[in-house]
Design a protein around this motif. Structure first.
Motif, short mmCIF file in Angstrom:
data_model
loop_
_atom_site.label_atom_id
_atom_site.label_comp_id
_atom_site.label_asym_id
_atom_site.label_seq_id
_atom_site.Cartn_x
_atom_site.Cartn_y
_atom_site.Cartn_z
N ALA A 55 0.82 -1.21 0.00
CA ALA A 55 0.00 0.00 0.00
C ALA A 55 0.85 1.25 0.00
O ALA A 55 0.48 2.26 -0.57
N GLN A 56 2.05 1.17 0.66
CA GLN A 56 2.85 2.38 0.74
C GLN A 56 3.42 2.81 -0.60
O GLN A 56 3.95 3.90 -0.73
N HIS A 57 3.30 1.96 -1.62
CA HIS A 57 3.82 2.32 -2.95
C HIS A 57 2.73 2.86 -3.87
O HIS A 57 3.00 3.17 -5.01
N ALA A 58 1.50 2.96 -3.39
CA ALA A 58 0.41 3.36 -4.28
C ALA A 58 0.57 4.77 -4.78
O ALA A 58 0.46 5.03 -5.96
N ALA A 59 0.87 5.72 -3.91
CA ALA A 59 0.99 7.11 -4.32
C ALA A 59 1.78 7.89 -3.28
O ALA A 59 1.23 8.33 -2.28
N PRO A 60 3.09 8.04 -3.44
CA PRO A 60 3.89 8.76 -2.46
C PRO A 60 3.49 10.22 -2.41
O PRO A 60 3.06 10.78 -3.40
N PRO A 61 3.60 10.83 -1.23
CA PRO A 61 3.24 12.25 -1.11
C PRO A 61 4.08 13.11 -2.02
O PRO A 61 5.23 12.79 -2.30
N ALA A 62 3.49 14.20 -2.52
CA ALA A 62 4.22 15.12 -3.39
C ALA A 62 5.45 15.65 -2.68
O ALA A 62 5.39 16.09 -1.54
N GLY A 63 6.59 15.55 -3.35
CA GLY A 63 7.83 16.07 -2.80
C GLY A 63 8.54 15.12 -1.87
O GLY A 63 9.61 15.43 -1.36
N ALA A 64 7.95 13.94 -1.58
CA ALA A 64 8.59 13.01 -0.65
C ALA A 64 9.67 12.21 -1.35
O ALA A 64 9.53 11.80 -2.49
N GLY A 65 10.79 11.95 -0.64
CA GLY A 65 11.85 11.09 -1.15
C GLY A 65 12.68 11.74 -2.22
O GLY A 65 12.46 12.87 -2.62
N SER A 66 13.67 11.00 -2.70
CA SER A 66 14.56 11.50 -3.74
C SER A 66 14.12 10.98 -5.09
O SER A 66 13.21 10.17 -5.20
N VAL A 67 14.80 11.45 -6.15
CA VAL A 67 14.44 11.02 -7.49
C VAL A 67 14.75 9.54 -7.71
O VAL A 67 14.29 8.95 -8.68
N TRP A 68 15.53 8.93 -6.81
CA TRP A 68 15.89 7.53 -6.98
C TRP A 68 14.96 6.59 -6.22
O TRP A 68 15.11 5.39 -6.27
N ASP A 69 14.01 7.12 -5.46
CA ASP A 69 13.03 6.26 -4.81
C ASP A 69 12.26 5.49 -5.87
O ASP A 69 11.86 6.04 -6.89
N VAL A 70 12.03 4.18 -5.62
CA VAL A 70 11.36 3.34 -6.59
C VAL A 70 9.88 3.20 -6.24
O VAL A 70 9.54 2.70 -5.18
N ASP A 71 9.04 3.70 -7.07
CA ASP A 71 7.59 3.53 -6.95
C ASP A 71 7.14 2.83 -8.22
O ASP A 71 6.52 3.41 -9.09
N ALA A 72 7.52 1.55 -8.33
CA ALA A 72 7.30 0.83 -9.58
C ALA A 72 7.17 -0.66 -9.29
O ALA A 72 7.58 -1.17 -8.25
N VAL A 73 6.59 -1.34 -10.25
CA VAL A 73 6.53 -2.80 -10.24
C VAL A 73 7.85 -3.35 -10.74
O VAL A 73 8.42 -2.85 -11.71
N ILE A 74 8.36 -4.38 -10.06
CA ILE A 74 9.54 -5.10 -10.56
C ILE A 74 9.06 -6.49 -11.00
O ILE A 74 8.54 -7.26 -10.20
N LEU A 75 9.22 -6.76 -12.28
CA LEU A 75 8.75 -8.01 -12.87
C LEU A 75 9.95 -8.82 -13.34
O LEU A 75 10.72 -8.37 -14.19
N LEU A 76 10.10 -10.02 -12.78
CA LEU A 76 11.17 -10.93 -13.19
C LEU A 76 10.61 -11.93 -14.20
O LEU A 76 9.62 -12.61 -13.93
N VAL A 77 11.25 -12.03 -15.36
CA VAL A 77 10.86 -13.00 -16.38
C VAL A 77 12.00 -14.00 -16.49
O VAL A 77 13.03 -13.74 -17.12
N GLU A 78 11.83 -15.14 -15.84
CA GLU A 78 12.91 -16.12 -15.65
C GLU A 78 12.29 -17.50 -15.45
O GLU A 78 11.41 -17.66 -14.60
N ASP A 79 12.74 -18.50 -16.22
CA ASP A 79 12.16 -19.84 -16.08
C ASP A 79 12.90 -20.71 -15.07
O ASP A 79 12.40 -21.76 -14.69
N ASP A 80 14.05 -20.27 -14.60
CA ASP A 80 14.84 -21.05 -13.65
C ASP A 80 14.48 -20.61 -12.23
O ASP A 80 14.72 -19.46 -11.85
#
Length: 422
Positions: A21-46
């Protein structure tokens, strides 16, 4: 780590439930430009490599859940429903695709996703080729560590954001160049012999589309001193309609300079519209005027176009010349009439397209013709240019709370010069 079952029809809903839930919508101006508010999808069969990546993310600074797909097909289905920025960690050896084809297919199906390719220790050159193919970065599996993985994900997301911004900027520049070319065709400089006739024009693109639309106008004075004017509006919006408007405007000017009769000009325009339009439902409205030198009458041919404003001193009135069918509605059956309108000694005629009075002034109301007339009367003491600018400005201001003027606006203010003191 959320694993998406192969071929599962619920592939989209599984991941959305796993986003903290904390990744849904960070407050305006919060964190640095490197904060990740994104989905990480791994495509790997192993499964072993997938577990390694999960542990690396857990040991790093990225606070984001990991979603795992075993095939590119599963990943593409997931990305089709993903509305959050996404970084894809992509293995190049999958059951349904192999090598750089995986990058190509992923970039084509999900162009907004950032891609980090995972390669083997002996595939560094392949990683570079993957970046050239469209990936934002690559990592060698045997040299993975939490810091390198986190940094690569952040960089990939930022690079994709910069890439999208640069693409939008290029598109805007190309749009501006196209607008300039279309504007030269749609909005020409009046062709007048001297300053005995005054023609003031204004064009305002609608806010609902970036390109100019099919509104056009022209003013031409022939060798006998007659001043011909036209204003028209091709239905629809976009480049095709604007190009058709240019075609009609040039055809009209050519017909006038070739001394074609007034009604024949309209027939020619309809023939050209029918021949050039890309959709049989496209039509155009037109009003054409002929100001005879020294005369107090104006000849008008009207094809489906709105009425016009007549200015005399500080008075403004609405004039409805004999109407006729819009061009292209029932090709070949249109009946148009050349009527005459009396022009007072200090008279001016104002032509416009319907975008000027069709803007919303309330949730269920529009300015309308009566509203436009009332607005024009408030500015009746103004000169030609201020009058035209005031009409467009007030109509735009009235529509602004409701999204602005949705359609293009063209206005022509016409009359013999030196007949009034304004």
């Amino acid at each position: 780590m959320t694993e998406l079952p192969a071929g599962s029809p619920e592939v989209l809903s599984v991941r959305s439930a796993s986003v903290p839930a904390q990744h849904a919508a960070p407050p305006a101006g919060a964190g640095s430009v490197w904060d990740v508010d994104a989905v990480i999808l791994l495509v790997e069969d192993d499964a072993g490599d997938a577990l390694l990546v999960e542990e690396m993310l857990a040991d790093g600074e990225l606070d984001s859940a990991l979603t795992w797909c075993r095939t590119l097909a599963e990943a593409r289905r997931f990305l089709a429903g993903c509305r959050t920025p996404c970084c894809v960690l992509l293995d190049l050896h999958l059951p349904d695709v192999h090598g750089l084809d995986a990058v190509t297919q992923l970039v084509e199906s999900a162009p907004d996703a950032a891609v980090v390719v995972l390669t083997g220790t002996a595939e560094a050159d392949t990683g570079l080729s993957a970046v050239a193919t469209g990936a934002q970065d690559y990592l060698v599996k045997g040299r993975l560590d939490p810091q390198a993985l986190g940094r690569s994900v952040r960089y990939a997301l930022q690079r994709k954001q910069v890439e999208r911004a640069a693409g939008a900027l290029r598109a805007n520049r190309l749009m501006a160049q196209e607008n300039a070319r279309l504007e030269r065709g749609l909005l020409p400089v009046p062709l007048l012999h001297d300053d005995s006739f005054e023609a003031v024009a204004r064009y305002e693109p609608g806010r609902a589309h970036a390109l100019l639309s099919g509104d056009f106008y022209d003013v031409v004075q022939t060798s006998d001193g007659t001043v011909h004017a036209v204003i028209g509006d091709v239905s629809g919006h976009g480049a095709a309609e604007a190009a058709l408007g240019v075609c009609l405007r040039v055809a009209w000017r050519t017909a006038v300079l070739c001394a074609t009769g007034h009604l024949d000009q309209i027939r020619i325009l309809e023939e050209i519209l029918v021949a050039e339009r890309s959709d049989p439902h496209v039509f155009a409205t037109v009003t054409s005027l002929a100001f005879r030198p020294g005369g107090d009458l104006v000849e008008v041919v009207r094809a489906g176009h709105p009425g016009m404003l007549m200015r005399s001193g500080t008075e403004v009135s609405w004039v409805e010349p004999e109407p006729g069918m819009a061009l292209g509605v029932l090709p070949g059956t249109g009946r148009w009439t050349a009527s005459e309108v009396a022009l007072p000694e200090d008279g001016r005629i104002v032509l416009f397209t319907d975008g000027l009075f069709e803007g919303r002034t309330g949730p269920r109301t529009r300015l309308g013709e009566d509203g436009l007339l009332a607005m024009a009367r408030r500015h009746g003491a103004l000169g030609a240019r201020p009058f035209v600018d005031a009409l467009v400005a007030e109509a735009s201001e009235a529509a602004a709370p409701y999204g602005g003027l949705a359609d293009d606006v063209a206005v022509l203010h016409l009359g013999w010069a030196g007949r009034d003191e304004r």
